[in-house]
Design a protein around this motif. Sequence first.
Motif, PDB file in Angstrom:
ATOM      1  N   LEU A  10      64.721  24.185 -37.680  1.00  0.00           N
ATOM      2  CA  LEU A  10      64.128  22.835 -37.710  1.00  0.00           C
ATOM      3  C   LEU A  10      63.349  22.316 -38.957  1.00  0.00           C
ATOM      4  N   ALA A  13      65.546  21.028 -41.716  1.00  0.00           N
ATOM      5  CA  ALA A  13      66.024  20.074 -41.433  1.00  0.00           C
ATOM      6  C   ALA A  13      65.291  18.681 -41.980  1.00  0.00           C
ATOM      7  N   GLU A  14      63.864  18.932 -42.091  1.00  0.00           N
ATOM      8  CA  GLU A  14      63.067  18.030 -42.505  1.00  0.00           C
ATOM      9  C   GLU A  14      62.804  17.925 -43.972  1.00  0.00           C
ATOM     10  N   ARG A  19      67.387  16.079 -46.019  1.00  0.00           N
ATOM     11  CA  ARG A  19      67.230  15.402 -44.531  1.00  0.00           C
ATOM     12  C   ARG A  19      68.138  14.367 -44.102  1.00  0.00           C
ATOM     13  N   ARG A  22      68.036   9.927 -38.859  1.00  0.00           N
ATOM     14  CA  ARG A  22      68.326   9.851 -37.510  1.00  0.00           C
ATOM     15  C   ARG A  22      68.889   8.382 -37.298  1.00  0.00           C
ATOM     16  N   VAL A  85      70.161  20.170 -34.836  1.00  0.00           N
ATOM     17  CA  VAL A  85      70.511  20.125 -36.397  1.00  0.00           C
ATOM     18  C   VAL A  85      71.933  20.269 -36.723  1.00  0.00           C
ATOM     19  N   ALA A  86      72.221  19.790 -37.788  1.00  0.00           N
ATOM     20  CA  ALA A  86      73.595  19.515 -38.374  1.00  0.00           C
ATOM     21  C   ALA A  86      74.293  21.137 -38.442  1.00  0.00           C
ATOM     22  N   THR A  91      75.262  26.580 -36.940  1.00  0.00           N
ATOM     23  CA  THR A  91      73.917  26.557 -36.768  1.00  0.00           C
ATOM     24  C   THR A  91      73.675  27.405 -35.430  1.00  0.00           C
ATOM     25  N   GLU A 263      72.010  16.329 -35.847  1.00  0.00           N
ATOM     26  CA  GLU A 263      70.682  16.096 -36.688  1.00  0.00           C
ATOM     27  C   GLU A 263      70.558  14.167 -36.784  1.00  0.00           C
ATOM     28  N   GLU A 264      71.575  13.704 -36.720  1.00  0.00           N
ATOM     29  CA  GLU A 264      71.426  12.156 -36.925  1.00  0.00           C
ATOM     30  C   GLU A 264      71.617  11.247 -35.510  1.00  0.00           C
ATOM     31  N   ARG A 346      79.311  17.686 -42.166  1.00  0.00           N
ATOM     32  CA  ARG A 346      78.098  18.208 -41.803  1.00  0.00           C
ATOM     33  C   ARG A 346      78.021  19.777 -41.665  1.00  0.00           C
TER      34      ARG A 346
END
Length: 501
Positions: A10, A13-14, A19, A22, A85-86, A91, A263-264, A346
């Motif tokens: 996580l 992903a930021e 990134r 969303r 998460v993508a 993942t 993730e989006e 992705r």
Amino acid sequence: MRTKSIEATLHDAERPATRLGRTLGPLQLTMMGIGVTIGGGVFVLTGTAAANYAGPAIAVSFALGALVSALVALCYMEFASSVPVAGSAYTFAYVSLGETVAWLIGWDLILDMTMGAGAVASGWSQYVADFLATFGIRLPSSLAGPEAAVNVPAVLVIVVLTAVLAAGVRTTARINTIMTIVKLAAIVLFIAVGLFHIDPANWSPFIPASRSLDGSGDVWQQPLLGWAGITTNASFGTAGILTGGAVVFGAFSGFDIMASSAEEAKRPQRTLPVALMATVVVCAVLYVAVTLVVTGMRNYTELDTAAPVTAALTGVGADWAVRIVGIGAICGLTTVVMIMLLGQSRVFFAMSRDGLLPQWFAQVHPRTRSPRRITWTLGLTVALMTAALPIQDLAELGNIGMLASFVVVCVGVMYLRRSRPDMQRGFRTPWVPFVPVVALLLCLLLVGSLPLITWVRFLGWMAAGLLIYVCWGRRNSRLAKTESAGPVHSAEAVGSGTRHG
């Protein structure tokens, strides 16, 4: 075996440079799922699977695929809502079963979505050719359709859609929503028209008699279970229904690609579970309905074409509907190709962000927040594969890849229930371990029903992927570098993940 923590996943992903934005709401996400799910199965594979494997009983094959998909989707819902998460199954495998399994599943997913996009693009080309033919414009068979030396329209549509994806997921979602609405309207029209042209004689026999594939020339086309002596080496009959289910199973891949876009998504813990299950239910009903209508309109032996829906309408003289349904089919297949290309980018993006593939691919555009480098690289690769491989090989290779990833997700859910019982879950798969175990067994049954040649090609692809991982990925992954940096740096990485998780 190295396993990446959920907190670190996580946190990664930021990171600003990699990134994703969303931007997908519940309606957009659901339409994306329906957009990619309703398409190839209805407009392309229905005919070839009925003609070569199950006959009118291909409707049973679709129902079996829907059952397996619903059970697997319940497992995906727990993972996608807990680790939004993508990367989808890649993942999920990384945080549960370890880096080696994650790499193999990521490599497998690239095969699944690459071949799936290519198969649907080949069908798209046939529908375009049929649609233009209604206006007297006939494209040369050497340049368009499944028999073309180079399927030019299929290659062109992949290149154009790659450019759309590079423009950003917001643009992609808008185009997908419009085309999906047109597609659904066309399907409803086809069912309404087709109901008045059904000849019940075309459903008899509903399950054609089994035909042996024991001849030496067909040995590579035997299902794996049949080759091993577990089931009968045959097309049609019960074995044909199972093989047909394995072939058309790719038609239900929408929820897998939706998970790769977690993730989006806005508020993924709430929107993903609802959108995932709604996609499976709606699409299952439409698939079975269309399959029954198309096999009722035309004998299954005449449906071995990349455009069975318009072929059925032409066969009953409903030429006026061919153009309308043709537009819907073209729009429908366009959305499938587009979202499959999105999904594979992705997965590749997530693997690059983790360092298992060159991190150069993981950079996102500062304005669109889309991974343009990997989008263009994979798009052009799919275009080349589509130009070289026939639709049947593309479809079967894509399905075996997807079924393998489903097996890993089912196992991963059970593993995390034991290893991380305290993990906060946005959705909990009901009746664990019963649901994952049944889903796992059904996936194995379907994957074992695929032809032996498909298994050989799949194992060759996986062997090449394992070689790349051993020679490059294992040493260059971010997790490996974190471990080699020492306990202080490792603790910092885990701490950062915990703060952001």
